[in-house]
Write a protein that holds these residues in place. Sequence first.
Motif, short mmCIF file in Angstrom:
data_model
loop_
_atom_site.label_atom_id
_atom_site.label_comp_id
_atom_site.label_asym_id
_atom_site.label_seq_id
_atom_site.Cartn_x
_atom_site.Cartn_y
_atom_site.Cartn_z
N ARG A 288 0.86 -1.18 0.00
CA ARG A 288 0.00 0.00 0.00
C ARG A 288 0.90 1.23 0.00
O ARG A 288 1.81 1.31 0.81
CB ARG A 288 -0.88 0.02 1.25
CG ARG A 288 -2.06 -0.94 1.21
CD ARG A 288 -3.07 -0.54 0.14
NE ARG A 288 -4.15 -1.52 0.01
CZ ARG A 288 -4.11 -2.55 -0.83
NH1 ARG A 288 -3.05 -2.74 -1.59
NH2 ARG A 288 -5.11 -3.39 -0.91
N GLN A 298 -6.03 3.55 -5.86
CA GLN A 298 -7.43 3.12 -5.94
C GLN A 298 -7.98 3.37 -7.34
O GLN A 298 -8.67 2.55 -7.92
CB GLN A 298 -8.25 3.86 -4.88
CG GLN A 298 -9.73 3.51 -4.86
CD GLN A 298 -9.95 2.07 -4.42
OE1 GLN A 298 -9.12 1.48 -3.74
NE2 GLN A 298 -11.09 1.50 -4.81
N SER A 361 -10.57 3.36 -0.85
CA SER A 361 -9.47 2.41 -0.74
C SER A 361 -9.32 1.95 0.71
O SER A 361 -9.16 0.75 0.98
CB SER A 361 -8.18 3.08 -1.21
OG SER A 361 -7.07 2.28 -0.91
#
Lengths: 489, 182
Positions: A288, A298, A361
């Motif tokens: 991430r 995202q 997200s």
Amino acid sequence: MPDPEHPLSQENQRPISGWMKWLDRRTDIHSLLNEALDEPIPGGARWAYVFGSGLLYLFLSQVITGVFLTLYYVPSSDHAHTTVSYISKVVSSGLFLRSIHAYGATAIIILLFLHISQTLLYGSYKGRRELLWLSGCFLLALMLGMAFTGYLLPWDQKAYFATAVGTNIISEVPLIGEPLQQLLRGGPQMGTLTLSRFFVLHVFVLPGMLIAFIAMHVFLFRKAGAAGPFKEDPVYPKLPTQKFYPRQLVMDMVASLLIVLALALVAYFVPVHLGPEANTSDTSYIPRPEWYYLPIFQWLKVVSGRWSLFGGILLPGLLALLFAAIPFLDRGRERRPWKRPVVVAGFAIFVACYAGLGAISYRDDRTDQNVAAQLTRQKQAEIDYMRQPFQIQSQPSNPVPVALVTADPLIAKGTAIFAEQPCGGCHGDRGEGTTEAPALIGIGQKYSSNQLAFLLHHRTPQMIKGGMPPVDLNQADTDALVAYLRSLK
Amino acid sequence: MPAPAHLPEQMPVPVPERRSFLGLLLAAAGGLVSATLAIPLMRFATFPLRVPSEEASWSDVGKIDEFLSLAEPVARTIDVKKIDGWRSSVVQNGVYIVPTGSGNFKVLSSVCPHLGCAVRWIGKRDKFICPCHGGTFTNIGVHISGPPLRAMDELESKVENGILKVRFQYFRQLVAKKEPVG
């Protein structure tokens, strides 16, 4: 009353002391200072104008902490993680400085957002300020580049996989995507060459460009003058002015101090984590990016497949172009935000979408059981790693033994003869060569035993010229010395 | 719509003294903050100077039986573990095991106490000779001639489980007194 004075008036010159006079005669510093401090601000000082100075201050802080971190950091895939771990766990104030540097990046992103919002809201890009705006756009891109390249340097799991994904996106670019990705990675895969490249970008190239563009940005700002409040005319200011010093300077300094204080507190109480070292074969790791890149991440999930070219490359490119073109498109002299709904609302919608994507997200990661569990595991692994004491890195022992002892008696005898004779004085103790005479290592590959023995007793003109004394040895000793010379590899 | 330039508290027209006083105040505040921030930076940069120098580690020389009946000095290479910042490295050093009579021996460093070259045992002449500047020592390392100011440096040694171990250290060069460095 703020002092209403013409920007160019030379009243209110600060008194000049003795040593200042001495310096001034040699540097003209006094008028330089006046030039810097007496910048007229139409409508007077305001807290809304502190973000630019705050950014400059943060940039300086990043430069200083960055330079200090480089005292211990080694940019290679073998050592990067160990050295960052050493900085974080062993060196005094290391974790604090690293945290200031890492959180400083986040602070810069936040301040960039505030600075841009203020400029857009106040219409401060109007009135012959296109180049000022464009230099700012470059600075934004450079800062985003700094955030991206710096992220890889600790070489932990998070850094490695986030960058792997980030550089994968580049290959989506039509035509030049693949070569561009390989250029940035230093090959088809991520590896130690990628780290070197990112280090060079993060430490030399981007900071150099940043400094140049900051200088340009400040110069163009001073050339155009402060824009003032949004009812002020962008080209011909009419409002009474106030000098930059003291009020605006005090505000800027107070703001900078608050930023530093906030950074220091966060860095002290919530220091950044370093995770376990990058394990390139780990297939379970879910990368991430940093929070400010999360919406982009995202978005790329949304537009994957046949929309990826349009959504991933063309649309962001178009938006960036549109953003850079704002002062060319919105040319009127009207600066009040409610009279400029297109620009202000456009920016607001973009920010809302960006924030929304980030929120989605975040929510998706929390609702998907598997992902949530894996992310929790990853977080826990970082916490555990930070709790472990520093693991010193052991180096393999030097495979080249000291040539004091050898097994072959003939060579051992030759070694002793070489030591007794003055050979080592010029050729080096172990025949490694000095400034006086060439190395003898590898001479056995060039000459046979007979040739070497002959050379020892019949020096070439070149050897005589080099100062080589005659060798006076009997046959047995010569053989031993030749055996030793041939053993030098 | 904010009023033009009317800040909550009005600035009087600044007179020179006041402005320079403010300037002084600003400089003082800025200086104070910079000084506070400089503390962690300085601690960070000077950290290596405050690391306590590690105890010299013990290295294996070889089985003790090899050295009980020596006729003359023998050279051995030992592996010395060293902490080097964030890594531990192994460097190799040469030592001499020197018989001192009746089955006893001592271990000498091969580093010349003059300028640090590797001293050689020259069996034919029954002495140690340093190839760099011609310092010579007896077969038990006592200084005979040449520039070195002291005897060859003896190293601490001990026997554990039949293995001869030695603590390798470097000693200050160019002085008459043997004192360890680092």
